[in-house]
Every structure is written in C-alpha cells, then in structure tokens.
Scaffold this active site. Structure first.
Site, PDB file in Angstrom:
ATOM      1  N   THR A  90     -32.448  70.814  22.071  1.00 36.21           N
ATOM      2  CA  THR A  90     -33.229  70.117  23.114  1.00 36.21           C
ATOM      3  C   THR A  90     -32.552  70.151  24.476  1.00 36.21           C
ATOM      4  O   THR A  90     -33.184  69.878  25.496  1.00 36.21           O
ATOM      5  CB  THR A  90     -33.417  68.630  22.737  1.00 36.21           C
ATOM      6  OG1 THR A  90     -32.113  68.001  22.753  1.00 36.21           O
ATOM      7  CG2 THR A  90     -34.029  68.477  21.351  1.00 36.21           C
ATOM      8  N   ASP A 133     -19.267  79.143  27.995  1.00 34.63           N
ATOM      9  CA  ASP A 133     -19.139  77.720  27.638  1.00 34.63           C
ATOM     10  C   ASP A 133     -17.768  77.224  28.112  1.00 34.63           C
ATOM     11  O   ASP A 133     -16.722  77.645  27.610  1.00 34.63           O
ATOM     12  CB  ASP A 133     -19.279  77.563  26.118  1.00 34.63           C
ATOM     13  CG  ASP A 133     -19.301  76.095  25.712  1.00 34.63           C
ATOM     14  OD1 ASP A 133     -20.290  75.658  25.132  1.00 34.63           O
ATOM     15  OD2 ASP A 133     -18.301  75.390  25.987  1.00 34.63           O
TER      16      ASP A 133
HETATM   17  C1  PRP Z   1     -21.024  71.439  28.975  1.00 35.68           C
HETATM   18  C2  PRP Z   1     -20.468  71.088  30.338  1.00 35.68           C
HETATM   19  C3  PRP Z   1     -21.388  69.984  30.772  1.00 35.68           C
HETATM   20  C4  PRP Z   1     -22.699  70.391  30.179  1.00 35.68           C
HETATM   21  C5  PRP Z   1     -23.561  70.953  31.279  1.00 35.68           C
HETATM   22  O1  PRP Z   1     -20.604  70.521  28.035  1.00 35.68           O
HETATM   23  O2  PRP Z   1     -19.121  70.728  30.317  1.00 35.68           O
HETATM   24  O3  PRP Z   1     -20.975  68.703  30.321  1.00 35.68           O
HETATM   25  O4  PRP Z   1     -22.428  71.378  29.203  1.00 35.68           O
HETATM   26  O5  PRP Z   1     -24.826  71.238  30.827  1.00 35.68           O
HETATM   27  P1  PRP Z   1     -26.110  70.435  31.299  1.00 35.68           P
HETATM   28  O6  PRP Z   1     -26.055  70.368  32.788  1.00 35.68           O
HETATM   29  O7  PRP Z   1     -27.242  71.287  30.796  1.00 35.68           O
HETATM   30  O8  PRP Z   1     -26.112  69.075  30.669  1.00 35.68           O
HETATM   31  P2  PRP Z   1     -20.966  70.644  26.466  1.00 35.68           P
HETATM   32  O9  PRP Z   1     -22.244  69.916  26.184  1.00 35.68           O
HETATM   33  O10 PRP Z   1     -20.951  72.098  26.080  1.00 35.68           O
HETATM   34  O11 PRP Z   1     -19.837  69.805  25.769  1.00 35.68           O
HETATM   35  P3  PRP Z   1     -18.273  70.095  25.663  1.00 35.68           P
HETATM   36  O12 PRP Z   1     -17.696  69.883  27.048  1.00 35.68           O
HETATM   37  O13 PRP Z   1     -17.835  69.068  24.711  1.00 35.68           O
HETATM   38  O14 PRP Z   1     -18.074  71.498  25.178  1.00 35.68           O
HETATM   39  N1  URA Z   2     -22.373  74.340  29.695  1.00 40.08           N
HETATM   40  C1  URA Z   2     -21.437  75.313  29.780  1.00 40.08           C
HETATM   41  O1  URA Z   2     -20.279  75.114  29.382  1.00 40.08           O
HETATM   42  N2  URA Z   2     -21.811  76.498  30.293  1.00 40.08           N
HETATM   43  C2  URA Z   2     -23.036  76.727  30.745  1.00 40.08           C
HETATM   44  O2  URA Z   2     -23.301  77.842  31.238  1.00 40.08           O
HETATM   45  C3  URA Z   2     -23.999  75.709  30.645  1.00 40.08           C
HETATM   46  C4  URA Z   2     -23.627  74.517  30.121  1.00 40.08           C
END
Ligand code: PRP
Ligand code: URA
Length: 209
Positions: free
Chosen positions: A108, A200
């Site tokens: 989602t 990521d």
């Molecule tokens: C990544 C990033 C942000 C988010 C951005 O975190 O560090 O927090 O995605 O995406 P959005 O703008 O679509 O919300 P992630 O959810 O991958 O978690 P992590 O840092 O624990 O890997």
């Molecule tokens: N979170 C990440 O870490 N990378 C992206 O490109 C988007 C969301």
C-alpha cells in the site's frame, strides 16, 4: 509557505553521485551520508536567530554572537534518518533528539508506525525532521503529524532525495513545513521508488539486501 530549497553545493552533488552509484559499498555509502549531512545541516540552520553574550577573550571583553532560543530538536525517521542524524549531531551536539519508527508497507506504501519517542517540550523548539528519502511522502507526513500532535509548531524537513510526486503531496499535507533537499529526481516508479534515485536507503546503509 511551501518553500523548497535544493542544496546544490558542488561537494553535496559530488558526494551524492557516488552514493547513487550501485557499485558504492555499504561502508562508503554510510560515510558519504554522514559527510553530506554536515553540509545539509549547515544549510537548514543558515537563518537561525542569533543573540549576543558577554565573554572575555584573552584581550578583553566582547559581546559575542550565540544562537538564540531553546535547543534544537532533530527528529530522525528510522531507520535511514539515523544516517543524517549522526552527522547533524556532530555539528550541533547539544540538540535534543526524537525518534520516529516508520516503515512503508510494500503493497500500500502507507507508513506503519512502530516507535515514537520525543522530548516533552516540542512546542517552543525548532524541530528538524530528517530522512534521506521523500518518495510518496507518506512517511514524512505521518512523522510530522505525530510531532504536531505532540506540540511541535516550528518544523523543517530535511532529506537527500525527493520525488516531484512526494514534494507535491508533502506541500499539500504540510504547507507550513519547508523542505530542504540535495536533489529533486525524475519520478516514482510503480513500486514507489525514486528514479533514478539511489535504491533503498536503509538497505544500502546497513547492507540488509
Ligand atoms: C524509506 C525512507 C523513508 C521512506 C520514504 O524507509 O527512509 O522513510 O522509505 O518513502 P515514502 O516517502 O514513500 O514514505 P523504509 O520504509 O524503506 O524503512 P527503513 O528506513 O526502515 O528501511
Ligand atoms: N525509500 C527508499 O529508501 N528509496 C526510495 O527510492 C523510495 C523510498
């Protein structure tokens, strides 16, 4: 206010290019993120108000500039926000720290909260929310809503990369919160990743993929 600042300093752009490169190692990625965070911190705090205080230099008294107001709060969106947080704390060691634990649901793309801890008195402090990536903006928006519920009123958002879609969504949801970023990329792909982006951020920082 809807302000967007792109930090186009050559050192930031050079380091960001190395971070984007898929051949860059986990260790180098973390080190570069820490280095960039120093430069971004410099920009996001550029207009902080100053006051003066009386000090004695070896040659005599002086009314010397010092930052006015209460200590800053840095709010890190876990996990990847910690990569920016560490360098910022190097520059502002007295800052208070909030942690907001969020992850994106892969299907989602909604932000799911799993942790929140912040200083009590957010209302009269500048809160700088940090996360390297602004993709859909669901995570940043959820974090800021939570901080506002806890009393924060003066907030800035600092990231490394932003997608145009995320900027538009963020500015609609949080029109009073200025964005600082090192780059605005082309678009989001069908999985909500920033293109060309850097992949990521959390996985690249911690070697989890
Ligand atoms: C990544 C990033 C942000 C988010 C951005 O975190 O560090 O927090 O995605 O995406 P959005 O703008 O679509 O919300 P992630 O959810 O991958 O978690 P992590 O840092 O624990 O890997
Ligand atoms: N979170 C990440 O870490 N990378 C992206 O490109 C988007 C969301």
């Amino acid at each position: 206010m809807k302000s967007l600042t792109v930090v186009d300093h050559p050192l930031v752009q050079h380091k960001l290019t190395i971070m984007r490169d898929k051949e860059t190692s986990t260790g180098s990625f973390r080190r570069l993120l820490r280095e960039i965070s120093l430069l971004l911190c410099y920009e996001v705090t550029r207009d902080l108000a100053l006051t003066t205080k009386e000090i004695e230099t070896p040659l005599g008294p002086m009314q010397a500039p010092t930052i006015a107001g209460k200590k800053l709060v840095f709010a890190s969106i876990l996990r990847a926000g910690n990569g920016l947080l560490e360098g910022m704390l190097d520059l502002v060691p007295s800052a208070r720290v909030a942690h907001v634990g969020l992850y994106r649901d892969h299907d989602t793309l909604e932000a799911i909260e799993y942790y929140f801890k912040a200083p009590d008195d957010l209302d009269d402090r500048l809160v700088i929310v940090v996360d390297p990536m602004l993709a859909t903006a669901n995570s940043a928006t959820a974090a800021i809503e939570k901080l506002k519920e806890r009393g924060a009123t003066n907030i800035r958002f600092l990231c490394l990369l932003a997608a145009p879609e995320g900027i538009a969504a963020f500015q609609k949801a949080q029109p009073d919160v200025p964005i600082f970023t090192a780059a605005v990329d082309s678009h989001l792909n069908e999985k909500g990743y920033i293109v060309p982006g850097l992949g990521d951020a959390g996985d690249r920082m911690y070697g989890t993929k």
